[in-house]
Design an enzyme around this catalytic site. Sequence first.
Site, PDB file in Angstrom:
ATOM      1  CG  HIS A   1     -23.627 -16.301  -2.277  1.00 39.56           C
ATOM      2  ND1 HIS A   1     -24.771 -16.982  -2.655  1.00 39.56           N
ATOM      3  CD2 HIS A   1     -23.050 -15.880  -3.431  1.00 39.56           C
ATOM      4  CE1 HIS A   1     -24.884 -16.972  -3.966  1.00 39.56           C
ATOM      5  NE2 HIS A   1     -23.843 -16.307  -4.467  1.00 39.56           N
ATOM      6  CB  CYS A   2     -18.694 -19.538  -2.492  1.00 40.18           C
ATOM      7  SG  CYS A   2     -17.068 -19.693  -3.264  1.00 40.18           S
ATOM      8  CB  VAL A   3     -18.570 -15.024  -6.347  1.00 37.97           C
ATOM      9  CG1 VAL A   3     -19.443 -14.007  -5.636  1.00 37.97           C
ATOM     10  CG2 VAL A   3     -17.110 -14.856  -5.929  1.00 37.97           C
TER      11      VAL A   3
ATOM     12  CG  ASN B   1     -25.136 -23.174  -4.706  1.00 39.36           C
ATOM     13  OD1 ASN B   1     -26.083 -22.571  -4.197  1.00 39.36           O
ATOM     14  ND2 ASN B   1     -25.153 -24.487  -4.885  1.00 39.36           N
TER      15      ASN B   1
END
Length: 308
Positions: free
Chosen positions: A155-157, A161
């Site tokens: 999960h990439c801030v 997303n």
Amino acid sequence: MYRSGAVMAWNVFKFCTALRGLGSIMILLVLGVVGVSYYAVVLSIYGPALTSGGLDSFIALVVLIMFHTLLVMLLWSYFSVVLTDPGGVPPNYRPLVDEERGDVDRLTGTEFSPLATPDLPNARIRYCRKCNQIKPPRCHHCSVCGRCVLKMDHHCVWVVNCVGALNYKYFLLFLFYTLLETSLVTLSLLPYFITFFSEGEIAGSPSTLATTFLAFVLNLAFALSVFGFLIMHASLVSGNTTTIEAYEKKTSPKWRYDLGRKRNFEQVFGTVERYWFIPTYSDEDLRRMPALQGLEYPSKPDLDSQEL
């Protein structure tokens, strides 16, 4: 004991909620870096240099063309990652055979009854107890998104997303074009950065000089960090694995989905070369490559007969 477990669960929930809220700030930060870079390169230095004539005008034209081309590709890739669903488990998903050998649970006949799979009462399948559903191969649960994501990488801030099966290519292109763009900005501003430490007089207002200095430092920092991140993901693509899988399978000498570098690359970028560097797929690849849909993946039929 129960109370401490409840407190831990609550803290994790608050942490995941905070990550979701942080996303919009990260998008603004990305756009802020782009804006600072645009002001320094286009409006302050190379835009005005177009009218100077001679070699300076030619260099300015080349820099501006490259800058805008890479910027378009960067933003296209970035918002493709942000706006593309990484892939979720379809409703009433029914696997015929589960081939995953990692996170498995043996379900009872009662648990299988609503899945209409009476012939597989003893099959080993992957089941998410948080989502209460069957997990396809290479699927993992994301605590931030609160659901299972197909071929989840992380999960990439920065993109607000998850990075998964349907947007992993777009994420890699975002890293690639970010590296090129930040490197270009760093090199184009390097002569002006050096003048900050020279004894000569520097042209421009204090605000312009400060913005140029800031743009150089930010782009250099991003270029160095993205370079390392891109190298890591290039290694993952070459082995047809994800960040999560690389961690989970680190003690396994062989990986069933490693089909060789060329086929591994095609599992992410497709087979049509003209689509490799743009954040989309050809209709042909989407039709004939189930891996791009995130539910089925080709694997080696006999792991013992092949060295990885």
